[in-house]
Scaffold this active site. Structure first.
Site, short mmCIF file in Angstrom:
data_model
loop_
_atom_site.label_atom_id
_atom_site.label_comp_id
_atom_site.label_asym_id
_atom_site.label_seq_id
_atom_site.Cartn_x
_atom_site.Cartn_y
_atom_site.Cartn_z
N ARG A 65 0.83 -1.21 0.00
CA ARG A 65 0.00 0.00 0.00
C ARG A 65 0.87 1.26 0.00
O ARG A 65 1.01 1.95 -1.01
CB ARG A 65 -0.92 -0.02 1.23
CG ARG A 65 -2.11 0.94 1.15
CD ARG A 65 -1.83 2.39 1.42
NE ARG A 65 -1.19 2.67 2.70
CZ ARG A 65 -0.76 3.85 3.06
NH1 ARG A 65 -0.87 4.90 2.24
NH2 ARG A 65 -0.17 4.03 4.23
N ASP A 66 1.50 1.56 1.11
CA ASP A 66 2.29 2.79 1.25
C ASP A 66 3.47 2.79 0.28
O ASP A 66 3.86 3.82 -0.24
CB ASP A 66 2.79 2.90 2.70
CG ASP A 66 3.27 4.29 3.07
OD1 ASP A 66 3.00 5.23 2.30
OD2 ASP A 66 3.93 4.43 4.11
N HIS A 87 6.83 4.33 12.80
CA HIS A 87 6.80 4.28 11.33
C HIS A 87 7.82 5.30 10.84
O HIS A 87 7.59 6.51 10.96
CB HIS A 87 5.38 4.64 10.85
CG HIS A 87 5.22 4.70 9.36
ND1 HIS A 87 4.40 3.84 8.67
CD2 HIS A 87 5.74 5.54 8.43
CE1 HIS A 87 4.44 4.16 7.37
NE2 HIS A 87 5.25 5.19 7.20
N HIS A 138 10.72 6.87 8.04
CA HIS A 138 11.28 7.00 6.69
C HIS A 138 12.77 7.28 6.81
O HIS A 138 13.23 7.82 7.82
CB HIS A 138 10.56 8.11 5.93
CG HIS A 138 9.20 7.71 5.45
ND1 HIS A 138 8.82 7.79 4.14
CD2 HIS A 138 8.13 7.21 6.12
CE1 HIS A 138 7.57 7.36 4.01
NE2 HIS A 138 7.14 7.01 5.20
N CYS A 170 6.37 9.94 -0.09
CA CYS A 170 5.13 10.65 0.19
C CYS A 170 4.97 11.72 -0.88
O CYS A 170 5.83 12.57 -1.02
CB CYS A 170 5.16 11.28 1.58
SG CYS A 170 3.67 12.24 1.91
N ASN A 198 9.98 4.46 2.92
CA ASN A 198 9.95 3.90 4.27
C ASN A 198 11.24 3.12 4.50
O ASN A 198 11.87 2.65 3.57
CB ASN A 198 8.79 2.91 4.40
CG ASN A 198 7.45 3.55 4.19
OD1 ASN A 198 6.91 4.18 5.07
ND2 ASN A 198 6.90 3.39 2.99
#
Length: 302
Positions: A15-16, A207, A209, A240, A249
């Site tokens: 997803r991300d 979470h 990056h 992003c 990430n």
């Protein structure tokens, strides 16, 4: 130090990781990635996002992807649902968990989801209530928890505010996200401390990056606080679209290598994970962004 003996990783690659790819990634490849991740031992996979295809065209195949995966017992499949329309679209796919996301930055909230922090919480409230009533677990991400591309540094008080608002509407778990990767260990710990004012240690995750190369250091700083749940993205996929220059990430392979080197259990087969990362990188036409992935692949060739 309160370092956990076991860590749970959520792979957000499908997803991300893939949502910002310029070229369309076929649904079949997304499904295959989920299958490879669960075969490598991942028990938590963020599969897709039920959002407007106008805003995130890469996720237009959410229903097809969810229908195509072969579910394994003990694996939790989560989806992003930013509003009621997204939640209703997701429901027939039977997600195990839904994810909502608010920002600790007012400017980022406006640019990312076109509303204020307060309005975003109002938008999530009926989604959370509906999911809880249906017995679906609800997780939230607090983005820009240490820094914002528009506002700069974010005070921990802002993280505490969003955590409190999420708690009030019934969100069960919050992820404290360094969306643009500007965090350092002390700032990461302060952001986590802020969330921990409203959530138990077992209901908070990190979470990170790796924009400034700090993601593993920040992971270690979180581990030292006893945090035992983290998001990561196979092959370091993702970024992003609203944060200029934000790299992906932290790579799941790199986090697993760190954890295994500390004697922390993950239940993940690192070699199989490296293979999954190399495979999806091939699909999107570039080398894996995982340092550990590169090193182990080079070692095999040597």
């Amino acid at each position: 130090m309160n370092i956990p003996s076991r860590v749970k990783l959520v792979d957000v690659g499908p997803r991300d990781g893939l949502q910002n790819e310029k070229q369309p990634v076929p649904a079949a490849a997304k499904i295959e990635l989920v299958h490879r991740l669960q075969a490598a031992g991942l028990k938590e996979i963020e599969v897709t996002s039920f959002v407007s295809p106008k805003w995130v065209p890469q996720m237009a195949d959410a229903t097809e992807v969810m229908a195509g995966i072969t579910r394994q017992p003990g694996v939790r499949y989560s989806v992003l649902t930013p509003n009621m329309k997204g939640y209703e679209a997701a429901l027939p796919s039977r997600p195990d968990e839904i994810v909502v996301f608010g920002a600790a930055s007012e400017a980022f909230s406006q640019r990312n989801i076109n509303c204020s922090i307060a309005e975003s919480i109002e938008r999530f409230a009926p989604v959370v209530a509906a999911a809880r009533a249906a017995g679906i677990y609800v997780r939230a991400a607090i983005s820009c928890s240490v820094g914002c591309p528009y506002e700069g540094d974010i005070a921990p008080e802002r993280v505490a505010l969003v955590a409190r608002l999420m708690k009030e509407i019934g969100v069960q778990h919050v992820g404290v996200a360094d969306t643009i990767g500007v965090g350092t260990p002390i700032r990461t710990q302060r952001a986590l401390d802020a969330a921990l004012q409203h959530y138990a240690l077992d209901d908070v995750s990190g979470h990170y990056h790796d924009t400034y190369g700090q993601a593993l250091a920040n992971t270690l700083a979180a581990l030292q606080m006893g945090v035992w749940q983290f998001d990561a993205s196979v092959a370091g996929l993702g970024g992003c679209p609203y944060a200029k220059g934000a790299t992906g990430n932290v790579a799941t392979e790199d986090v697993v290598y760190l954890l295994h080197g500390m004697g922390i259990e993950t239940g993940i087969d690192l070699e199989a994970l490296v293979d999954a990362g190399a495979w999806i990188s091939g699909v999107i036409g570039r080398p894996t962004q995982s340092r550990v992935g590169k090193a182990l692949l080079n070692k095999r060739e040597g």
